[in-house]
Design a protein around this motif. Structure first.
Motif, PDB file in Angstrom:
ATOM      1  N   UNK A 147       0.836  -1.208   0.000  1.00  0.00           N
ATOM      2  CA  UNK A 147       0.000   0.000   0.000  1.00  0.00           C
ATOM      3  C   UNK A 147       0.869   1.256   0.000  1.00  0.00           C
ATOM      4  N   UNK A 148       1.918   1.253   0.817  1.00  0.00           N
ATOM      5  CA  UNK A 148       2.788   2.434   0.898  1.00  0.00           C
ATOM      6  C   UNK A 148       3.509   2.692  -0.416  1.00  0.00           C
ATOM      7  N   UNK A 149       3.821   1.643  -1.148  1.00  0.00           N
ATOM      8  CA  UNK A 149       4.497   1.825  -2.431  1.00  0.00           C
ATOM      9  C   UNK A 149       3.609   2.545  -3.447  1.00  0.00           C
ATOM     10  N   UNK A 167       3.965   1.723 -11.436  1.00  0.00           N
ATOM     11  CA  UNK A 167       3.257   0.460 -11.179  1.00  0.00           C
ATOM     12  C   UNK A 167       4.053  -0.785 -11.576  1.00  0.00           C
ATOM     13  N   UNK A 168       4.743  -0.714 -12.700  1.00  0.00           N
ATOM     14  CA  UNK A 168       5.529  -1.873 -13.133  1.00  0.00           C
ATOM     15  C   UNK A 168       6.665  -2.169 -12.159  1.00  0.00           C
ATOM     16  N   UNK A 169       7.286  -1.114 -11.654  1.00  0.00           N
ATOM     17  CA  UNK A 169       8.371  -1.307 -10.687  1.00  0.00           C
ATOM     18  C   UNK A 169       7.834  -1.831  -9.357  1.00  0.00           C
ATOM     19  N   UNK A 170       6.654  -1.342  -8.978  1.00  0.00           N
ATOM     20  CA  UNK A 170       6.039  -1.807  -7.738  1.00  0.00           C
ATOM     21  C   UNK A 170       5.731  -3.302  -7.830  1.00  0.00           C
ATOM     22  N   UNK A 171       5.127  -3.721  -8.933  1.00  0.00           N
ATOM     23  CA  UNK A 171       4.815  -5.141  -9.116  1.00  0.00           C
ATOM     24  C   UNK A 171       6.094  -5.983  -9.080  1.00  0.00           C
ATOM     25  N   UNK A 172       7.130  -5.510  -9.750  1.00  0.00           N
ATOM     26  CA  UNK A 172       8.400  -6.249  -9.775  1.00  0.00           C
ATOM     27  C   UNK A 172       8.983  -6.389  -8.368  1.00  0.00           C
TER      28      UNK A 172
END
Length: 262
Positions: A116-118, A125-130
């Motif tokens: 959530x904090x990310x 979004x792509x970096x968060x998923x990775x």
């Protein structure tokens, strides 16, 4: 508490002991026939000695922790995570992503809080998923040490049982050339076979259920983390909260869906 592990283990040991007591003449004398100190040293001592040689001290120190997790596994309820994510989705839809920060700080699950904090920090979004998927992968690598320990024990137990059997067979064959060797043939054959019994018992009644129980707990945790990843990324994409909930519920098994509906 892992009731199935405890009950299953008790029943397994109980059936073995029951079979011993009710075979042959029965009684306490019967179980004494299955107690052979040299065989115990070869199988149990050899198995644990090789386990010590196969793993670093950092892993061996965590054995009590692995046992505790096996008997008292953390609870991972996918439906509870879906409800939490649904609340976050509703808040994000009505107040924006920044409004999720207060709710994230109250999360008991550190992975959900991190996810959530990310997205609150407006990361790509792509970096968060990775990052989240890497976190799951790294956790899997750490957890795999636990069931690898049990799987190694599962392999070593029967192997040392076979070693003990070979030792007993050698002694039996040597006795055939000695005077009175025929009288020792039966007892020596029994000793040769008892080590195989110990090895099979150690591998299949101790290590096999232990490894499976730890792996099952890990799989439940990973599934909940995958729910979090999909849910949080859908929130970041601005999806409709109802659509997000339905998407996550599609990931549940049919039995879990029926429980949720009930």
């Amino acid at each position: 508490m892992n009731i199935t592990f405890i009950v299953g283990s008790i029943i397994a040991w109980g059936m073995v002991i029951f079979g011993i007591f009710n075979g042959g003449e029965g009684g306490f004398h019967q179980i004494q026939l299955f107690i052979d100190p040299p065989s115990i040293l070869i199988v149990i001592g050899g198995t644990f000695a090789c386990l010590i040689a196969s793993f670093p001290l950092s892993t061996l120190k965590n054995i009590p922790k692995y046992l505790k997790i096996t008997i008292f596994p953390p609870k991972y309820d996918p439906r509870a995570y879906i409800e939490q994510i649904d609340k976050f989705a509703v808040t994000a839809r009505s107040k924006g992503l920044l409004a999720l920060e207060d709710g994230a700080n109250t999360c008991e699950d550190p992975f959900l809080k991190q996810a959530i904090m990310l997205i609150v920090d407006a990361n790509d979004p792509d970096k968060v998923r990775a990052m989240l998927e890497d976190s799951i992968e790294f956790m899997t690598d750490r957890h795999s040490i636990a069931w690898n320990f049990a799987e190694k024990g599962l392999a070593l137990g029967p192997a040392f049982g076979m070693i003990g059997t070979l030792v007993g067979l050698v002694l039996m064959l040597v006795s055939l050339g000695n005077e009175g060797g025929d009288d020792q043939l039966g007892p020596l054959m029994a000793i040769a076979l008892i080590t195989t019994f110990y090895g099979s018992l150690l591998g299949n009644v101790v290590f096999a259920p232990w490894g499976s129980a730890m792996k099952n707990t890990h799989d439940k945790e990973v599934f909940c983390m995958q729910l979090i990843v999909e849910g949080v990324m859908s929130i970041a994409a601005g999806s409709n909260p109802r659509l997000i909930k339905e998407k996550l519920e599609f990931m549940l098994a049919k039995s879990e869906k029926k429980e949720a509906e009930a």
